[in-house]
Design a protein around this motif. Structure first.
Motif, PDB file in Angstrom:
ATOM      1  N   PRO A 295       0.813  -1.207   0.000  1.00  0.00           N
ATOM      2  CA  PRO A 295       0.000   0.000   0.000  1.00  0.00           C
ATOM      3  C   PRO A 295       0.860   1.277   0.000  1.00  0.00           C
ATOM      4  N   LEU A 296       0.187   2.399  -0.121  1.00  0.00           N
ATOM      5  CA  LEU A 296       0.801   3.733  -0.071  1.00  0.00           C
ATOM      6  C   LEU A 296       0.030   4.541   0.963  1.00  0.00           C
ATOM      7  N   ALA A 297       0.739   5.213   1.830  1.00  0.00           N
ATOM      8  CA  ALA A 297       0.052   6.032   2.839  1.00  0.00           C
ATOM      9  C   ALA A 297       0.867   7.270   3.188  1.00  0.00           C
ATOM     10  N   VAL A 298       0.147   8.349   3.411  1.00  0.00           N
ATOM     11  CA  VAL A 298       0.735   9.595   3.915  1.00  0.00           C
ATOM     12  C   VAL A 298      -0.036   9.978   5.174  1.00  0.00           C
ATOM     13  N   ALA A 299       0.663  10.354   6.207  1.00  0.00           N
ATOM     14  CA  ALA A 299       0.016  10.722   7.471  1.00  0.00           C
ATOM     15  C   ALA A 299      -1.021  11.817   7.219  1.00  0.00           C
TER      16      ALA A 299
ATOM     17  N   GLN B 248      -1.089  15.194   4.260  1.00  0.00           N
ATOM     18  CA  GLN B 248      -1.597  14.881   2.923  1.00  0.00           C
ATOM     19  C   GLN B 248      -1.784  16.149   2.092  1.00  0.00           C
ATOM     20  N   ARG B 249      -1.840  15.942   0.777  1.00  0.00           N
ATOM     21  CA  ARG B 249      -2.022  17.027  -0.206  1.00  0.00           C
ATOM     22  C   ARG B 249      -0.888  18.031  -0.154  1.00  0.00           C
ATOM     23  N   ALA B 250       0.298  17.534   0.125  1.00  0.00           N
ATOM     24  CA  ALA B 250       1.487  18.398   0.120  1.00  0.00           C
ATOM     25  C   ALA B 250       2.550  17.833  -0.809  1.00  0.00           C
ATOM     26  N   GLY B 251       2.154  16.892  -1.656  1.00  0.00           N
ATOM     27  CA  GLY B 251       3.097  16.346  -2.634  1.00  0.00           C
ATOM     28  C   GLY B 251       3.892  15.148  -2.152  1.00  0.00           C
ATOM     29  N   ILE B 252       3.630  14.693  -0.933  1.00  0.00           N
ATOM     30  CA  ILE B 252       4.454  13.614  -0.369  1.00  0.00           C
ATOM     31  C   ILE B 252       4.120  12.269  -1.019  1.00  0.00           C
ATOM     32  N   GLY B 253       2.839  11.989  -1.199  1.00  0.00           N
ATOM     33  CA  GLY B 253       2.461  10.753  -1.885  1.00  0.00           C
ATOM     34  C   GLY B 253       3.060  10.721  -3.291  1.00  0.00           C
ATOM     35  N   GLY B 254       2.989  11.839  -3.974  1.00  0.00           N
ATOM     36  CA  GLY B 254       3.557  11.906  -5.324  1.00  0.00           C
ATOM     37  C   GLY B 254       5.056  11.673  -5.318  1.00  0.00           C
ATOM     38  N   ALA B 255       5.745  12.239  -4.339  1.00  0.00           N
ATOM     39  CA  ALA B 255       7.202  12.048  -4.251  1.00  0.00           C
ATOM     40  C   ALA B 255       7.529  10.574  -4.020  1.00  0.00           C
TER      41      ALA B 255
ATOM     42  N   GLY C  25      -6.044   1.106  -6.979  1.00  0.00           N
ATOM     43  CA  GLY C  25      -6.161   2.320  -6.173  1.00  0.00           C
ATOM     44  C   GLY C  25      -7.001   3.385  -6.846  1.00  0.00           C
ATOM     45  N   HIS C  26      -7.011   4.558  -6.236  1.00  0.00           N
ATOM     46  CA  HIS C  26      -7.867   5.652  -6.705  1.00  0.00           C
ATOM     47  C   HIS C  26      -7.640   5.941  -8.188  1.00  0.00           C
ATOM     48  N   PRO C  27      -8.666   5.784  -9.030  1.00  0.00           N
ATOM     49  CA  PRO C  27      -8.477   6.030 -10.468  1.00  0.00           C
ATOM     50  C   PRO C  27      -8.235   7.493 -10.806  1.00  0.00           C
ATOM     51  N   GLU C  28      -8.483   8.403  -9.838  1.00  0.00           N
ATOM     52  CA  GLU C  28      -8.214   9.826 -10.092  1.00  0.00           C
ATOM     53  C   GLU C  28      -6.778  10.179  -9.703  1.00  0.00           C
ATOM     54  N   TYR C  29      -6.117   9.316  -8.973  1.00  0.00           N
ATOM     55  CA  TYR C  29      -4.795   9.673  -8.435  1.00  0.00           C
ATOM     56  C   TYR C  29      -3.640   9.152  -9.297  1.00  0.00           C
ATOM     57  N   TYR C  30      -3.688   7.873  -9.694  1.00  0.00           N
ATOM     58  CA  TYR C  30      -2.508   7.245 -10.298  1.00  0.00           C
ATOM     59  C   TYR C  30      -2.242   7.604 -11.762  1.00  0.00           C
TER      60      TYR C  30
HETATM   61  C1  LIG Z   1      -3.783   8.871  -1.433  1.00  0.00           C
HETATM   62  C2  LIG Z   1      -2.582   9.491  -0.701  1.00  0.00           C
HETATM   63  C3  LIG Z   1      -1.459   8.485  -0.612  1.00  0.00           C
HETATM   64  C4  LIG Z   1      -2.115  10.685  -1.540  1.00  0.00           C
HETATM   65  O1  LIG Z   1      -0.971  11.245  -0.931  1.00  0.00           O
HETATM   66  P1  LIG Z   1      -0.830  12.836  -0.811  1.00  0.00           P
HETATM   67  O2  LIG Z   1       0.534  13.133  -0.310  1.00  0.00           O
HETATM   68  O3  LIG Z   1      -1.981  13.323  -0.031  1.00  0.00           O
HETATM   69  O4  LIG Z   1      -1.009  13.250  -2.338  1.00  0.00           O
HETATM   70  P2  LIG Z   1      -0.190  14.363  -3.160  1.00  0.00           P
HETATM   71  O5  LIG Z   1      -0.035  15.564  -2.325  1.00  0.00           O
HETATM   72  O6  LIG Z   1       1.008  13.752  -3.763  1.00  0.00           O
HETATM   73  O7  LIG Z   1      -1.201  14.635  -4.319  1.00  0.00           O
HETATM   74  C5  LIG Z   1      -2.322  15.420  -4.054  1.00  0.00           C
HETATM   75  C6  LIG Z   1      -3.302  15.172  -5.133  1.00  0.00           C
HETATM   76  O8  LIG Z   1      -3.818  13.861  -4.965  1.00  0.00           O
HETATM   77  C7  LIG Z   1      -5.217  13.922  -4.890  1.00  0.00           C
HETATM   78  N1  LIG Z   1      -5.656  12.924  -3.965  1.00  0.00           N
HETATM   79  C8  LIG Z   1      -5.280  12.749  -2.696  1.00  0.00           C
HETATM   80  N2  LIG Z   1      -5.971  11.726  -2.155  1.00  0.00           N
HETATM   81  C9  LIG Z   1      -6.786  11.271  -3.126  1.00  0.00           C
HETATM   82  C10 LIG Z   1      -7.764  10.259  -3.178  1.00  0.00           C
HETATM   83  N3  LIG Z   1      -8.064   9.535  -2.120  1.00  0.00           N
HETATM   84  N4  LIG Z   1      -8.400  10.068  -4.354  1.00  0.00           N
HETATM   85  C11 LIG Z   1      -8.123  10.824  -5.421  1.00  0.00           C
HETATM   86  N5  LIG Z   1      -7.225  11.812  -5.422  1.00  0.00           N
HETATM   87  C12 LIG Z   1      -6.577  12.034  -4.279  1.00  0.00           C
HETATM   88  C13 LIG Z   1      -5.531  15.291  -4.400  1.00  0.00           C
HETATM   89  O9  LIG Z   1      -6.821  15.664  -4.774  1.00  0.00           O
HETATM   90  C14 LIG Z   1      -4.486  16.116  -5.080  1.00  0.00           C
HETATM   91  O10 LIG Z   1      -4.885  16.361  -6.389  1.00  0.00           O
HETATM   92  P3  LIG Z   1      -4.517  17.699  -7.151  1.00  0.00           P
HETATM   93  O11 LIG Z   1      -3.011  17.687  -7.271  1.00  0.00           O
HETATM   94  O12 LIG Z   1      -5.206  17.566  -8.456  1.00  0.00           O
HETATM   95  O13 LIG Z   1      -5.008  18.780  -6.264  1.00  0.00           O
HETATM   96  C15 LIG Z   1      -2.949   9.994   0.705  1.00  0.00           C
HETATM   97  O14 LIG Z   1      -3.991  10.908   0.603  1.00  0.00           O
HETATM   98  C16 LIG Z   1      -3.336   8.880   1.659  1.00  0.00           C
HETATM   99  O15 LIG Z   1      -2.492   8.322   2.357  1.00  0.00           O
HETATM  100  N6  LIG Z   1      -4.648   8.599   1.723  1.00  0.00           N
HETATM  101  C17 LIG Z   1      -5.178   7.568   2.627  1.00  0.00           C
HETATM  102  C18 LIG Z   1      -4.683   6.182   2.248  1.00  0.00           C
HETATM  103  C19 LIG Z   1      -4.892   5.862   0.781  1.00  0.00           C
HETATM  104  O16 LIG Z   1      -5.989   6.082   0.255  1.00  0.00           O
HETATM  105  N7  LIG Z   1      -3.836   5.335   0.139  1.00  0.00           N
HETATM  106  C20 LIG Z   1      -3.821   5.031  -1.271  1.00  0.00           C
HETATM  107  C21 LIG Z   1      -4.521   3.781  -1.571  1.00  0.00           C
HETATM  108  S1  LIG Z   1      -4.655   3.595  -3.338  1.00  0.00           S
END
Ligand SMILES: CC(C)(COP(=O)(O)OP(=O)(O)OC[C@H]1O[C@@H](n2cnc3c(N)ncnc32)[C@H](O)[C@@H]1OP(=O)(O)O)[C@@H](O)C(=O)NCCC(=O)NCCS
Length: 175
Positions: A86-90, A94-101, A122-127
């Motif tokens: 899995p992938l997780a950010v505290a 969140q939403r600070a670019g850490i998941g992307g990094a 995972g989230h189809p809007e994220y990956y």
């Molecule tokens: C999903 C997750 C890993 C993203 O990490 P993050 O550091 O918050 O994300 P980033 O800052 O790199 O990216 C932010 C972008 O991701 C989007 N995003 C964050 N969480 C999202 C989610 N659950 N679904 C869709 N998009 C998401 C934000 O809307 C934002 O989009 P934008 O750039 O268009 O504004 C984090 O929110 C998390 O740990 N969530 C709970 C656990 C989880 O769902 N893990 C992933 C399982 S697939």
């Protein structure tokens, strides 16, 4: 205002044994349940964590990503790749670019290992921002009945068999 650009003090590095507790806490907090944290423990204990990275802000662990083996069973045999999970950010970070990094650093490792492909459920809007596309477009099936959520990224040209196949995760992630 939230920014998706990681802060300058962000460090992404390999997970170390003494990160275990903080990694567990990060997943449990991000997913609001222990399941994914326990999954990480099982994958690690079974020796199936191929790539495990943590993100630190000022030496505080705020994110974690794991890649473990996946096999694509196809007409011509099997092709080994990796699954991102899995992938997780505290929550507070969140939403600070850490998941992307973490995803970008993890995929760079995958490329360095000449990994043919990576799958993610995972989230189809994220990956898609990292290059993932819907696996069904590549005829890659999964065992979870997932549709839009199941995505794939080919890292080596021809790394995905043209006719696709069935992606099988390791025992910790099997349905
Ligand atoms: C999903 C997750 C890993 C993203 O990490 P993050 O550091 O918050 O994300 P980033 O800052 O790199 O990216 C932010 C972008 O991701 C989007 N995003 C964050 N969480 C999202 C989610 N659950 N679904 C869709 N998009 C998401 C934000 O809307 C934002 O989009 P934008 O750039 O268009 O504004 C984090 O929110 C998390 O740990 N969530 C709970 C656990 C989880 O769902 N893990 C992933 C399982 S697939």
């Amino acid at each position: 205002m939230a920014s998706t650009e990681p802060r300058a003090s962000l460090v992404v590095r390999d997970e170390r044994p003494d990160d275990r507790e903080a990694v567990f806490a990060t997943h449990a907090a991000a997913f609001e349940r222990p399941d994914e944290a326990e999954l990480v423990d099982r994958i690690r204990a079974n020796g199936h964590a191929r790539i495990a990275l943590v993100a630190e802000l000022e030496t505080v662990l705020v994110g974690h990503i794991l890649f473990s083996p996946v096999t694509l069973q196809c007409a011509d045999g099997a092709v080994d790749g990796l699954g991102l999970a899995p992938l997780a950010v505290a929550p507070a970070n969140q939403r600070a670019g850490i998941g992307g990094a973490l995803v970008r650093a993890g995929l760079a490792r995958c490329r360095a290992l000449a990994t043919p492909y990576v799958v993610v459920l995972g989230h189809p809007e994220y990956y898609p921002r990292f290059g993932f596309t819907n696996a069904s477009a590549h005829h890659v099936d999964n065992e979870y009945g997932a549709t839009e959520a199941f995505q794939v990224l080919e890292l080596v040209p021809g790394g995905l068999p043209a006719r696709g196949g069935l992606a099988l995760y390791g025992p910790e992630l099997r349905p």
